[in-house]
Scaffold this active site. Structure first.
Site, PDB file in Angstrom:
ATOM      1  N   SER A 151       3.597   8.045 -10.567  1.00 47.98           N
ATOM      2  CA  SER A 151       3.156   7.256  -9.533  1.00 47.98           C
ATOM      3  C   SER A 151       1.684   7.132  -9.643  1.00 47.98           C
ATOM      4  O   SER A 151       1.095   6.928 -10.742  1.00 47.98           O
ATOM      5  CB  SER A 151       3.770   7.686  -8.274  1.00 47.98           C
ATOM      6  N   LYS A 196       4.116   1.339  -6.285  1.00 49.23           N
ATOM      7  CA  LYS A 196       4.072   2.846  -6.364  1.00 49.23           C
ATOM      8  C   LYS A 196       4.514   3.516  -4.903  1.00 49.23           C
ATOM      9  O   LYS A 196       5.206   4.501  -5.121  1.00 49.23           O
ATOM     10  CB  LYS A 196       2.663   3.386  -6.693  1.00 49.23           C
TER      11      LYS A 196
HETATM   12  C1  HXC Z   1      -4.433 -12.301 -10.880  1.00 47.24           C
HETATM   13  C2  HXC Z   1      -2.880 -12.010 -12.531  1.00 47.24           C
HETATM   14  C3  HXC Z   1      -3.812 -11.162 -13.278  1.00 47.24           C
HETATM   15  C4  HXC Z   1      -5.180 -10.777 -12.633  1.00 47.24           C
HETATM   16  C5  HXC Z   1      -1.920 -11.425 -14.517  1.00 47.24           C
HETATM   17  N1  HXC Z   1      -1.808 -11.999 -13.247  1.00 47.24           N
HETATM   18  N2  HXC Z   1      -3.286 -10.827 -14.547  1.00 47.24           N
HETATM   19  N3  HXC Z   1      -3.093 -12.410 -11.417  1.00 47.24           N
HETATM   20  N4  HXC Z   1      -5.408 -11.373 -11.484  1.00 47.24           N
HETATM   21  N5  HXC Z   1      -5.985 -10.329 -13.210  1.00 47.24           N
HETATM   22  C6  HXC Z   1      -0.662 -12.771 -12.830  1.00 47.24           C
HETATM   23  C7  HXC Z   1      -0.486 -14.068 -13.807  1.00 47.24           C
HETATM   24  O1  HXC Z   1      -1.326 -15.046 -13.504  1.00 47.24           O
HETATM   25  C8  HXC Z   1       1.232 -14.311 -13.395  1.00 47.24           C
HETATM   26  O2  HXC Z   1       1.362 -15.071 -12.195  1.00 47.24           O
HETATM   27  C9  HXC Z   1       1.669 -12.911 -13.151  1.00 47.24           C
HETATM   28  O3  HXC Z   1       0.614 -11.951 -13.058  1.00 47.24           O
HETATM   29  C10 HXC Z   1       2.463 -12.573 -14.275  1.00 47.24           C
HETATM   30  O4  HXC Z   1       1.412 -12.523 -15.558  1.00 47.24           O
HETATM   31  P1  HXC Z   1       2.131 -12.338 -17.192  1.00 47.24           P
HETATM   32  O5  HXC Z   1       0.766 -12.192 -17.956  1.00 47.24           O
HETATM   33  O6  HXC Z   1       2.831 -13.532 -17.219  1.00 47.24           O
HETATM   34  O7  HXC Z   1       2.978 -11.224 -17.053  1.00 47.24           O
HETATM   35  P2  HXC Z   1       3.376 -10.361 -18.241  1.00 47.24           P
HETATM   36  O8  HXC Z   1       2.828 -10.645 -19.678  1.00 47.24           O
HETATM   37  O9  HXC Z   1       4.731  -9.573 -18.037  1.00 47.24           O
HETATM   38  O10 HXC Z   1       2.110  -8.966 -18.013  1.00 47.24           O
HETATM   39  C11 HXC Z   1       2.279  -8.020 -17.038  1.00 47.24           C
HETATM   40  C12 HXC Z   1       1.112  -7.629 -16.549  1.00 47.24           C
HETATM   41  C13 HXC Z   1       0.052  -7.411 -17.887  1.00 47.24           C
HETATM   42  C14 HXC Z   1       1.159  -6.328 -15.653  1.00 47.24           C
HETATM   43  C15 HXC Z   1       0.436  -8.848 -15.639  1.00 47.24           C
HETATM   44  O11 HXC Z   1      -1.323  -7.002 -17.097  1.00 47.24           O
HETATM   45  C16 HXC Z   1       0.163  -6.257 -18.777  1.00 47.24           C
HETATM   46  O12 HXC Z   1       1.405  -6.281 -19.302  1.00 47.24           O
HETATM   47  N6  HXC Z   1      -0.565  -5.186 -18.915  1.00 47.24           N
HETATM   48  C17 HXC Z   1      -0.356  -4.109 -19.900  1.00 47.24           C
HETATM   49  C18 HXC Z   1       0.491  -2.873 -19.188  1.00 47.24           C
HETATM   50  C19 HXC Z   1      -0.470  -2.448 -17.990  1.00 47.24           C
HETATM   51  O13 HXC Z   1      -1.343  -3.337 -17.322  1.00 47.24           O
HETATM   52  N7  HXC Z   1      -0.704  -1.194 -18.064  1.00 47.24           N
HETATM   53  C20 HXC Z   1      -1.537  -0.355 -17.309  1.00 47.24           C
HETATM   54  C21 HXC Z   1      -0.931   0.661 -16.911  1.00 47.24           C
HETATM   55  S1  HXC Z   1      -1.801   1.754 -15.830  1.00 47.24           S
HETATM   56  P3  HXC Z   1       1.396 -16.773 -12.338  1.00 47.24           P
HETATM   57  O14 HXC Z   1       1.473 -17.068 -10.988  1.00 47.24           O
HETATM   58  O15 HXC Z   1       0.098 -17.144 -13.053  1.00 47.24           O
HETATM   59  O16 HXC Z   1       2.601 -17.083 -13.234  1.00 47.24           O
HETATM   60  C22 HXC Z   1      -1.318   1.568 -14.429  1.00 47.24           C
HETATM   61  C23 HXC Z   1      -1.892   2.565 -13.226  1.00 47.24           C
HETATM   62  C24 HXC Z   1      -1.406   2.293 -12.090  1.00 47.24           C
HETATM   63  O17 HXC Z   1      -0.350   0.973 -14.227  1.00 47.24           O
HETATM   64  C25 HXC Z   1      -1.725   3.382 -11.160  1.00 47.24           C
HETATM   65  C26 HXC Z   1      -2.888   3.440 -10.877  1.00 47.24           C
HETATM   66  C27 HXC Z   1      -3.458   4.454 -10.593  1.00 47.24           C
END
Ligand code: HXC
Length: 293
Positions: A159, A177
């Site tokens: 989380s 979370k």
């Molecule tokens: C606003 C955003 C955005 C941003 C994506 N979206 N990035 N909106 N600001 N920076 C929007 C998109 O426009 C879209 O909406 C929707 O989110 C889905 O985006 P997709 O790219 O189509 O989804 P997907 O390919 O499934 O990607 C999932 C994701 C991506 C989470 C959005 O960032 C990802 O896969 N990241 C890699 C994994 C990751 O982030 N790991 C980090 C783990 S660390 P619309 O309306 O345009 O369709 C972590 C720590 C958490 O999680 C705890 C913190 C302590």
């Protein structure tokens, strides 16, 4: 002159726990291809477990599985898919059972994150993070629970601490979370009578992860976040060590708990950046975020 602050050492769990405590056991980890979850899996393997890692990027998973197997002398297999797709998880669990015959431990770690204010979040953006973090954890539990019950095993959810107080630009992640924490607690209460434990690790600022670098632009150790009550930023090993403890029999009376592994950082964070400037300026938000992860 003020005395120099003590800096706690980063240690490897194998210096504290016996190396064979998980021999004959199997861990299934979502998000295990990289970062914190990779480190958690590696630690379990260093204590004797075999592993299956699950994620979307097969190439990366395959490489990680091979590196972990080589580094630990245990076996790690890649199982690719998306936690938002229950059938993909079921297939991965089948593959794991075919290879190892059992699943004892599950790490629900797959997560998504990006910085955006509520005003800039589309419905799909909010839903996407809820689906990956919260529903993805639920899907993982559903796919694995019969097997974890059979082995009287245990769950660890990954989380965060950012939802304990309002963290700007993180409404989606905070909601997701909070849901993960709740799921883990209910699971503990419902499954305790079946011999299954369920706990949560809430990482604080962990320096050496790609996710952290992406969100804060720079790794936190380069941004001066190196103090806190234990005198340093967190390391993936800190989360891995807590994982080994929570899965071990030494934690047999611990279930339904959220364990912040944050070097006491959350208690320290008594002031916010200047408000409302901090919320209105994305650069300031980056600075705030980096101190809360
Ligand atoms: C606003 C955003 C955005 C941003 C994506 N979206 N990035 N909106 N600001 N920076 C929007 C998109 O426009 C879209 O909406 C929707 O989110 C889905 O985006 P997709 O790219 O189509 O989804 P997907 O390919 O499934 O990607 C999932 C994701 C991506 C989470 C959005 O960032 C990802 O896969 N990241 C890699 C994994 C990751 O982030 N790991 C980090 C783990 S660390 P619309 O309306 O345009 O369709 C972590 C720590 C958490 O999680 C705890 C913190 C302590």
């Amino acid at each position: 002159m003020a005395p120099k602050a003590y800096v706690s050492p980063v240690v490897d769990s194998t210096l504290v726990f016996k190396q064979d405590i998980f021999r004959g056991k199997v861990v299934f980890c979502t998000g295990g291809g990289s970062g914190i979850c990779r480190g958690m899996t590696e630690a379990m393997m260093r204590h004797g477990a075999d592993a299956a890692i699950f994620g979307r990027k097969l190439e990366r998973l395959t490489q990680t599985a091979s590196e972990l197997s080589e580094a630990t002398g245990r076996t790690c297999i890649p199982t690719s898919g998306d936690v938002r797709q229950p059938n993909m998880l079921k297939e991965a669990v089948e593959k794991t059972l075919q290879r190892f015959g059992r699943i004892d431990f599950v790490i629900c770690g797959a997560a998504g994150n990006f910085l955006a204010p509520i005003s800039g979040l589309s419905e799909n953006a909010f839903r996407t993070v809820m689906e990956i973090d919260t529903i993805g954890s639920y899907n993982t539990v559903k796919a694995t629970l019969p097997h974890v019950r059979f082995s009287k095993g245990s769950y660890v959810f990954v989380s965060a601490t950012l939802h304990y107080n309002a963290t700007p630009y993180q409404a989606h992640v905070s909601a997701a979370k909070a849901g993960v924490d709740a799921l883990a607690k209910v699971l503990a209460v419902e499954e305790g009578p079946h011999g299954v434990r369920s706990n949560v690790i809430a990482p604080g600022p962990i320096g050496n992860t790609e996710g952290m670098e992406r969100l804060s632009n720079k790794a936190p150790q380069h941004l001066g976040i190196n103090a806190g009550p234990v005198g340093r930023i967190g390391d993936i090993k800190d989360i891995a060590n807590a994982t080994v403890f929570l899965f071990s029999d030494a934690a047999s009376f611990i279930t339904g708990q959220v364990l912040p592994v944050d070097g006491g950082w959350e208690h320290l964070r008594t002031t916010q950046l200047p408000y409302p400037q901090a919320v209105l300026d994305p650069k300031s938000v980056n600075n705030m975020i980096k101190s809360r992860m």
